[in-house]
Design a protein around this motif. Structure first.
Motif, PDB file in Angstrom:
ATOM      1  N   ILE A  27       0.829  -1.206   0.000  1.00 57.26           N
ATOM      2  CA  ILE A  27       0.000   0.000   0.000  1.00 57.26           C
ATOM      3  C   ILE A  27       0.864   1.257   0.000  1.00 57.26           C
ATOM      4  O   ILE A  27       0.566   2.224  -0.691  1.00 57.26           O
ATOM      5  CB  ILE A  27      -0.936   0.020   1.219  1.00 57.26           C
ATOM      6  CG1 ILE A  27      -1.851  -1.189   1.184  1.00 57.26           C
ATOM      7  CG2 ILE A  27      -1.756   1.291   1.253  1.00 57.26           C
ATOM      8  CD1 ILE A  27      -2.573  -1.429   2.468  1.00 57.26           C
ATOM      9  N   GLY A  28       1.934   1.230   0.787  1.00 61.75           N
ATOM     10  CA  GLY A  28       2.769   2.407   0.983  1.00 61.75           C
ATOM     11  C   GLY A  28       3.517   2.858  -0.246  1.00 61.75           C
ATOM     12  O   GLY A  28       4.005   3.986  -0.288  1.00 61.75           O
ATOM     13  N   ALA A  29       3.564   2.011  -1.271  1.00 63.67           N
ATOM     14  CA  ALA A  29       4.236   2.407  -2.506  1.00 63.67           C
ATOM     15  C   ALA A  29       3.543   3.601  -3.156  1.00 63.67           C
ATOM     16  O   ALA A  29       4.138   4.306  -3.947  1.00 63.67           O
ATOM     17  CB  ALA A  29       4.279   1.227  -3.480  1.00 63.67           C
ATOM     18  N   GLN A  30       2.281   3.835  -2.811  1.00 60.47           N
ATOM     19  CA  GLN A  30       1.536   4.950  -3.397  1.00 60.47           C
ATOM     20  C   GLN A  30       1.482   6.154  -2.475  1.00 60.47           C
ATOM     21  O   GLN A  30       0.725   7.082  -2.705  1.00 60.47           O
ATOM     22  CB  GLN A  30       0.117   4.500  -3.734  1.00 60.47           C
ATOM     23  CG  GLN A  30       0.084   3.484  -4.835  1.00 60.47           C
ATOM     24  CD  GLN A  30      -1.330   3.191  -5.282  1.00 60.47           C
ATOM     25  OE1 GLN A  30      -2.283   3.386  -4.552  1.00 60.47           O
ATOM     26  NE2 GLN A  30      -1.448   2.720  -6.499  1.00 60.47           N
ATOM     27  N   HIS A  32       1.381   7.929   1.662  1.00 57.66           N
ATOM     28  CA  HIS A  32       0.823   7.702   2.989  1.00 57.66           C
ATOM     29  C   HIS A  32      -0.689   7.540   3.010  1.00 57.66           C
ATOM     30  O   HIS A  32      -1.217   6.781   3.811  1.00 57.66           O
ATOM     31  CB  HIS A  32       1.210   8.863   3.916  1.00 57.66           C
ATOM     32  CG  HIS A  32       2.675   8.992   4.092  1.00 57.66           C
ATOM     33  ND1 HIS A  32       3.393  10.002   3.521  1.00 57.66           N
ATOM     34  CD2 HIS A  32       3.567   8.227   4.762  1.00 57.66           C
ATOM     35  CE1 HIS A  32       4.667   9.868   3.827  1.00 57.66           C
ATOM     36  NE2 HIS A  32       4.794   8.799   4.577  1.00 57.66           N
ATOM     37  N   ALA A  33      -1.406   8.255   2.174  1.00 61.18           N
ATOM     38  CA  ALA A  33      -2.870   8.275   2.244  1.00 61.18           C
ATOM     39  C   ALA A  33      -3.517   6.907   2.040  1.00 61.18           C
ATOM     40  O   ALA A  33      -4.391   6.532   2.822  1.00 61.18           O
ATOM     41  CB  ALA A  33      -3.434   9.300   1.265  1.00 61.18           C
ATOM     42  N   PRO A  34      -3.122   6.110   1.025  1.00 59.87           N
ATOM     43  CA  PRO A  34      -3.773   4.803   0.879  1.00 59.87           C
ATOM     44  C   PRO A  34      -3.528   3.891   2.086  1.00 59.87           C
ATOM     45  O   PRO A  34      -4.443   3.217   2.545  1.00 59.87           O
ATOM     46  CB  PRO A  34      -3.147   4.217  -0.392  1.00 59.87           C
ATOM     47  CG  PRO A  34      -2.621   5.377  -1.135  1.00 59.87           C
ATOM     48  CD  PRO A  34      -2.220   6.382  -0.096  1.00 59.87           C
ATOM     49  N   LEU A  35      -2.301   3.886   2.595  1.00 61.28           N
ATOM     50  CA  LEU A  35      -2.008   3.063   3.767  1.00 61.28           C
ATOM     51  C   LEU A  35      -2.804   3.554   4.965  1.00 61.28           C
ATOM     52  O   LEU A  35      -3.390   2.758   5.710  1.00 61.28           O
ATOM     53  CB  LEU A  35      -0.510   3.084   4.080  1.00 61.28           C
ATOM     54  CG  LEU A  35      -0.088   2.310   5.327  1.00 61.28           C
ATOM     55  CD1 LEU A  35      -0.479   0.846   5.228  1.00 61.28           C
ATOM     56  CD2 LEU A  35       1.408   2.449   5.543  1.00 61.28           C
ATOM     57  N   LEU A  36      -2.858   4.843   5.139  1.00 62.19           N
ATOM     58  CA  LEU A  36      -3.619   5.418   6.245  1.00 62.19           C
ATOM     59  C   LEU A  36      -5.095   5.050   6.116  1.00 62.19           C
ATOM     60  O   LEU A  36      -5.760   4.733   7.105  1.00 62.19           O
ATOM     61  CB  LEU A  36      -3.439   6.942   6.250  1.00 62.19           C
ATOM     62  CG  LEU A  36      -3.909   7.699   7.480  1.00 62.19           C
ATOM     63  CD1 LEU A  36      -3.190   7.208   8.725  1.00 62.19           C
ATOM     64  CD2 LEU A  36      -3.665   9.189   7.284  1.00 62.19           C
ATOM     65  N   ALA A  59       0.011   2.176  16.511  1.00 62.92           N
ATOM     66  CA  ALA A  59       1.441   2.379  16.281  1.00 62.92           C
ATOM     67  C   ALA A  59       1.727   2.660  14.807  1.00 62.92           C
ATOM     68  O   ALA A  59       2.564   3.508  14.475  1.00 62.92           O
ATOM     69  CB  ALA A  59       2.227   1.159  16.758  1.00 62.92           C
ATOM     70  N   VAL A  60       1.012   1.970  13.915  1.00 67.06           N
ATOM     71  CA  VAL A  60       1.188   2.211  12.474  1.00 67.06           C
ATOM     72  C   VAL A  60       0.744   3.631  12.128  1.00 67.06           C
ATOM     73  O   VAL A  60       1.431   4.341  11.386  1.00 67.06           O
ATOM     74  CB  VAL A  60       0.411   1.167  11.627  1.00 67.06           C
ATOM     75  CG1 VAL A  60       0.449   1.534  10.150  1.00 67.06           C
ATOM     76  CG2 VAL A  60       0.984  -0.219  11.842  1.00 67.06           C
ATOM     77  N   LEU A  69       5.607  13.920   8.993  1.00 68.44           N
ATOM     78  CA  LEU A  69       6.246  15.070   9.615  1.00 68.44           C
ATOM     79  C   LEU A  69       7.696  15.215   9.149  1.00 68.44           C
ATOM     80  O   LEU A  69       8.186  16.324   8.963  1.00 68.44           O
ATOM     81  CB  LEU A  69       6.190  14.925  11.140  1.00 68.44           C
ATOM     82  CG  LEU A  69       6.287  16.185  11.982  1.00 68.44           C
ATOM     83  CD1 LEU A  69       5.231  17.204  11.589  1.00 68.44           C
ATOM     84  CD2 LEU A  69       6.159  15.842  13.452  1.00 68.44           C
ATOM     85  N   LEU A  70       8.364  14.078   8.939  1.00 66.89           N
ATOM     86  CA  LEU A  70       9.755  14.091   8.481  1.00 66.89           C
ATOM     87  C   LEU A  70       9.872  14.288   6.967  1.00 66.89           C
ATOM     88  O   LEU A  70      10.978  14.412   6.438  1.00 66.89           O
ATOM     89  CB  LEU A  70      10.457  12.785   8.880  1.00 66.89           C
ATOM     90  CG  LEU A  70      10.612  12.554  10.378  1.00 66.89           C
ATOM     91  CD1 LEU A  70      11.188  11.163  10.643  1.00 66.89           C
ATOM     92  CD2 LEU A  70      11.489  13.631  11.008  1.00 66.89           C
ATOM     93  N   GLY A  71       8.727  14.282   6.274  1.00 65.46           N
ATOM     94  CA  GLY A  71       8.743  14.504   4.830  1.00 65.46           C
ATOM     95  C   GLY A  71       9.094  13.279   4.011  1.00 65.46           C
ATOM     96  O   GLY A  71       9.403  13.389   2.830  1.00 65.46           O
ATOM     97  N   ARG A  72       9.018  12.099   4.590  1.00 65.22           N
ATOM     98  CA  ARG A  72       9.311  10.867   3.844  1.00 65.22           C
ATOM     99  C   ARG A  72       8.117  10.484   2.977  1.00 65.22           C
ATOM    100  O   ARG A  72       6.977  10.692   3.355  1.00 65.22           O
ATOM    101  CB  ARG A  72       9.630   9.727   4.797  1.00 65.22           C
ATOM    102  CG  ARG A  72      10.901   9.948   5.544  1.00 65.22           C
ATOM    103  CD  ARG A  72      11.270   8.722   6.307  1.00 65.22           C
ATOM    104  NE  ARG A  72      12.544   8.959   6.988  1.00 65.22           N
ATOM    105  CZ  ARG A  72      13.104   8.088   7.770  1.00 65.22           C
ATOM    106  NH1 ARG A  72      12.530   6.932   7.994  1.00 65.22           N
ATOM    107  NH2 ARG A  72      14.254   8.365   8.339  1.00 65.22           N
ATOM    108  N   THR A  73       8.395   9.870   1.845  1.00 60.10           N
ATOM    109  CA  THR A  73       7.312   9.456   0.954  1.00 60.10           C
ATOM    110  C   THR A  73       6.924   8.003   1.165  1.00 60.10           C
ATOM    111  O   THR A  73       5.767   7.649   1.045  1.00 60.10           O
ATOM    112  CB  THR A  73       7.695   9.677  -0.522  1.00 60.10           C
ATOM    113  OG1 THR A  73       8.945   9.021  -0.770  1.00 60.10           O
ATOM    114  CG2 THR A  73       7.818  11.148  -0.835  1.00 60.10           C
ATOM    115  N   GLY A  74       7.864   7.126   1.443  1.00 62.80           N
ATOM    116  CA  GLY A  74       7.560   5.726   1.718  1.00 62.80           C
ATOM    117  C   GLY A  74       7.280   5.539   3.195  1.00 62.80           C
ATOM    118  O   GLY A  74       7.357   6.468   3.986  1.00 62.80           O
ATOM    119  N   VAL A  75       6.927   4.314   3.563  1.00 64.79           N
ATOM    120  CA  VAL A  75       6.611   4.021   4.955  1.00 64.79           C
ATOM    121  C   VAL A  75       7.581   2.973   5.480  1.00 64.79           C
ATOM    122  O   VAL A  75       7.702   1.886   4.914  1.00 64.79           O
ATOM    123  CB  VAL A  75       5.158   3.525   5.100  1.00 64.79           C
ATOM    124  CG1 VAL A  75       4.850   3.191   6.535  1.00 64.79           C
ATOM    125  CG2 VAL A  75       4.194   4.578   4.591  1.00 64.79           C
TER     126      VAL A  75
END
Length: 191
Positions: A27-30, A32-36, A59-60, A69-75
């Motif tokens: 999911i995280g490949a797309q 944060h929003a889809p995983l969230l 926790a996830v 917050l850190l500006g990362r695109t992947g999870v």
């Protein structure tokens, strides 16, 4: 969104359970929003009330917020959390249940009020809220209704971010107040 659900169903087909790390990687490949969105759906459905699952999902959510917050695109996920398994039948069921909503959302979410759905300040505020809400489930997750209650505004944030729809994000902000009041009352009844 419908394509993501199809990929998740395919991933869970023929499996007994799916590791959280594999699910987040798919999911995280797309972003944060889809995983969230998927995590929020798991929180809202009865699976979120299973002891231990609410804290893991929280926790996830907190990790997603931290990475936003850190500006990362992947999870990224720690190994101990990534090894937690979710029944594959639940993943397939979740995808099936989400399909009509995904189609409805695809037709109704529109880019508007983009400063709320994509602005740096709003994204930072959402990330901080996700960290606090997710972290709170590590403690409040033992209250069965707390996980679904927290999952509702998380879902609104996910849908708003996914569709770049600031109106939905604004509704998520309003729901935070409702959840905080609800958790306050839950705290009073369990103490």
């Amino acid at each position: 969104m419908p394509r993501l659900l199809k990929r998740l169903e395919t991933m869970a087909r023929g499996e007994e359970s799916v590791a959280l790390e594999r699910l987040t990687r798919e999911i995280g490949a797309q972003g944060h929003a889809p995983l969230l969105m998927v995590v929020a759906a798991l929180m809202i459905l009865p699976i979120g009330m299973i002891p231990g699952i609410g804290g893991a999902l929280g926790a996830v959510v907190a990790l997603i917020g931290l990475q936003m917050l850190l500006g990362r695109t992947g999870v990224w996920m720690p190994a101990f959390l990534g090894r937690r398994r979710i029944p594959a039948a639940r993943v397939r069921s979740l995808c099936e249940r989400m399909r009509p909503a995904a189609e409805w959302l695809r037709r109704h979410l529109h880019p508007r009020w983009e400063s709320l759905s994509g602005g740096a300040l709003s994204l930072s505020v959402i990330a901080a809220i996700l960290i606090v809400l997710g972290g709170s489930l590590l403690v409040l997750g033992v209250i069965p209704v707390a996980t679904p209650l927290v999952g509702v505004p998380v879902a609104f944030f996910a849908f708003g971010l996914l569709g770049r729809d600031g109106v939905v994000v604004a509704a998520g902000y309003v729901l935070i107040v409702v959840v905080l009041v609800g958790l306050w009352f839950l705290r009073g009844t369990t103490g």
